[in-house]
Enzyme design. Structure first.
Site, PDB file in Angstrom:
ATOM      1  N   SER A   3     -16.103  24.817  -9.462  1.00 36.74           N
ATOM      2  CA  SER A   3     -16.751  23.675 -10.049  1.00 36.74           C
ATOM      3  C   SER A   3     -18.116  23.956 -10.683  1.00 36.74           C
ATOM      4  O   SER A   3     -18.562  23.193 -11.527  1.00 36.74           O
ATOM      5  CB  SER A   3     -16.923  22.586  -8.988  1.00 36.74           C
ATOM      6  OG  SER A   3     -17.865  22.980  -8.014  1.00 36.74           O
ATOM      7  N   LYS A  51     -27.503  22.565 -10.511  1.00 32.53           N
ATOM      8  CA  LYS A  51     -26.205  21.883 -10.572  1.00 32.53           C
ATOM      9  C   LYS A  51     -26.403  20.385 -10.342  1.00 32.53           C
ATOM     10  O   LYS A  51     -27.224  19.980  -9.506  1.00 32.53           O
ATOM     11  CB  LYS A  51     -25.287  22.484  -9.497  1.00 32.53           C
ATOM     12  CG  LYS A  51     -23.837  22.024  -9.560  1.00 32.53           C
ATOM     13  CD  LYS A  51     -22.990  22.741  -8.494  1.00 32.53           C
ATOM     14  CE  LYS A  51     -21.523  22.336  -8.585  1.00 32.53           C
ATOM     15  NZ  LYS A  51     -20.674  23.012  -7.582  1.00 32.53           N
ATOM     16  N   SER A  58     -16.215  27.616  -5.559  1.00 30.25           N
ATOM     17  CA  SER A  58     -16.892  27.016  -6.714  1.00 30.25           C
ATOM     18  C   SER A  58     -18.139  27.748  -7.196  1.00 30.25           C
ATOM     19  O   SER A  58     -18.662  27.420  -8.254  1.00 30.25           O
ATOM     20  CB  SER A  58     -17.285  25.565  -6.403  1.00 30.25           C
ATOM     21  OG  SER A  58     -16.166  24.724  -6.516  1.00 30.25           O
TER      22      SER A  58
END
Lengths: 95, 492
Positions: free
Chosen positions: B155, B77, B179
């Site tokens: 997210s 990420k 998330s």
């Protein structure tokens, strides 16, 4: 609790985020909407409840007081938008 | 060859038997990534690093000294700092930032021999539930049922899309209010948020420091166990990482949950919950009961107040954490007009660099922390947070081993569908997940079925603090019983 454009201006200033004058009423409405969602918290009886300060019970650990890392000024400055003579450079702060 | 479709466990075993090489496995993922532009998952690709790491992994494998993650290609990420590789939290304000240091999570993955394929899309500063606040544009769900492009959630949307589309074997995610778990549920994969403090936060761009926790996003529960093993444990660089022994998570997957008590919290049965979600939840409970667990109705009375408390606490912490983006030390700096000074530099830099949702949350956080409102909002929210944690403590004290809930209030929705809605509507995506962050507990999303349209739905299991091993054991049983094997049909 309704936020006025004047309060929105103050908040933007505190947050150091530029908001154009014309955008303040819309920002105030948005912030008011979010805050009214939070008003639900007023329904909860919190008498005698301590605010949570630590997610899991833990003590801050102490470490030995000695230098572990350092001497890497060039790496610290490597991403600076403006750097001069080993310092971060910014616009003039004092007249 | 379709080596990229392997799970971590399968690849590990083939690599150790030298039936495949880390190089071929990595090449297979790189080829999949090269034809996946429409998914918008990988936003910075690092094939050279990947091939170097694969070569080193093959050498370790040949020497017969390879940890489980050795040679496993993963996506990272964009919130994780990776040395020398763009790490910008999907924000323009970190444009051009190349960290001089490595996050603890990625450092541990690399020590274990994992291969980094690149950086993955996400909501800007992890603030969002649809990946639409990203400065790169949204990641797209590999699942679709018609012409509409669906969100992979957020997210960690890029991580979820990449794993679901077999672009990598697994990915890192972070979870502040859901998330990891919400995007995992939207894409039919497994997402694990560990107990707060289980995984070091060092080198991860901070959003809300009392809520943030990194974790694995994987194809299977076993893979989540293997991945967590590699990243968990105390770190001297993060004072909130716990000095607790890390158990063998994979060994906990015994398949035996007889006599365990699974709580079904009645407050999670929300008004207007789709019948499909309700049915999935009942079926999940039945699966655990059939495996010998006892299903117990429980009450978590303050559930309703978790979202408003979260949306006070998280923005408050964010407004403080994001104060560092001032155009001085890294990232974007605005061009100044004549006569403008340092205050204008801060204000213009932050207005230009942050997207609308991030600006909004910083300002909400600033407001709830400002003089005169601190007690009314921030302190009250922290008191409610204490009550939410107490709800869970009470349930666990009464002998509950894990709690079963839906993971999300719906299946994946169309990109843009909530664009015009007010921000609070988007916040409701976190309704089932956010309590877990507030209480610091471990939670896992497991794919359990498809909805009538054919989109994946997941259930969430919530564990006792530090009991990821038990949580994974329950999740493993649920996964087996559900037998979810569907994959998105390739359109990208």
């Amino acid at each position: 609790m309704s936020i006025t454009p004047e309060t929105a201006r103050k908040v933007a200033r505190l947050a150091r985020i530029r908001v154009e004058e014309a955008d303040l009423p819309a920002l105030a409405r948005e912030l008011s909407g979010i805050l009214s969602f939070m008003e639900q918290l007023n329904e909860v009886d919190v008498a005698g409840v301590e605010p949570m300060t630590s997610v899991t019970p833990m003590l801050l650990r102490l470490r030995e007081d000695r230098v572990t890392e350092g001497g890497m000024a060039a790496r610290i400055l490597a991403n600076a938008p403006d750097q001069r003579e080993g310092f971060f450079a910014v616009p003039k702060v004092v007249e | 060859m379709t080596l990229n479709t392997l799970s971590i466990a399968e690849a590990r075993d083939l690599l150790r038997r030298r039936e495949i090489s880390a190089r071929d496995l990595t090449m297979s993922c790189l080829a999949a990534i090269d034809t996946s532009d429409e998914l918008g998952a990988f936003v910075h690709r690092t094939p050279d690093i990947a091939l170097d790491q694969a070569r080193a992994a093959d050498a370790r494998l040949a020497a017969g000294e390879a940890p489980a993650m050795c040679g496993i290609p993963v996506g990272i990420k964009d919130l994780f700092c990776t040395r020398g590789v763009a790490s910008q939290a999907a924000s323009n304000i970190l444009g051009g930032f190349r960290p001089e240091y490595e996050s603890t999570v990625t450092a541990r993955l690399f020590e274990a021999g994992a291969v980094m394929l690149g950086k993955l899309n996400m909501d800007e500063f992890a603030m969002g539930s649809s990946n639409e606040t990203s400065c790169y544009g949204p990641a797209v769900n590999p699942w679709k049922v018609d012409d509409r492009r669906l969100t992979p959630g957020g997210s960690s949307g890029g991580s979820a899309a990449a794993v679901a589309a077999d672009l990598c074997l697994a990915a890192t995610g972070t979870d502040t209010g859901g998330s990891i778990r919400q995007p995992a549920a939207f894409t039919g994969i497994v997402g694990l948020k560990p107990t707060y403090g289980r995984v070091s936060r060092w080198g991860i761009v901070a959003f809300a420091s009392s809520l943030d926790q990194a974790g694995p996003m994987t194809k299977t529960v076993r893979d989540a166990a293997i991945f967590l093993q590699a990243i968990a444990g105390e770190d001297a660089k993060d004072a909130t990482s716990a000095a607790l022994p890390v158990p063998d998570f994979e060994a906990a997957l015994t398949g035996d949950i007889r006599g365990r008590r699974i709580g079904i919290p009645r407050e999670y049965r929300m008004d207007g919950m789709p019948a499909e979600i309700e049915r999935l939840w009942s079926e999940g409970a039945a699966m655990l009961r059939d495996a010998g667990a006892e299903i117990v109705d429980i009450s978590l009375p303050h559930t309703k107040y978790a979202l408003p408390a979260y949306y006070v606490i998280a923005p408050a912490e964010a407004s403080s954490n994001l104060a560092r983006y001032d155009g001085v030390r890294y990232g974007h700096r605005a061009t100044l007009g004549p006569g403008e000074g340092i205050v204008e530099m801060y204000e213009r830099t932050r207005a230009e660099g942050f997207g609308p949702e991030v600006r909004r949350r910083i300002m909400i956080g600033t407001y709830v922390l400002s003089a005169g409102f601190y007690d009314a909002y921030y302190n009250r929210a922290r008191k409610v947070r204490a009550l939410i944690r107490r709800d869970f403590e009470t349930a666990f004290a009464e002998g509950i081993d894990a709690i079963l809930t839906p993971a999300t209030p719906s299946a994946a929705f169309e990109l843009g569908a909530q664009a015009s809605a007010d921000p609070v509507a988007m916040y409701l995506n976190d309704v089932f997940t956010v309590t877990v962050n507030l209480a610091g507990l471990p939670g896992i999303a497991v794919p359990v079925g498809l909805d009538a349209q054919g989109l994946p739905l997941g259930l969430q299991l919530i564990g006792r603090p530090w009991d990821e091993a038990g949580l994974l054991a329950h999740a493993h049983v649920l996964e087996k019983a559900a037998g979810f094997v569907a994959k998105p049909a390739r359109w990208w």
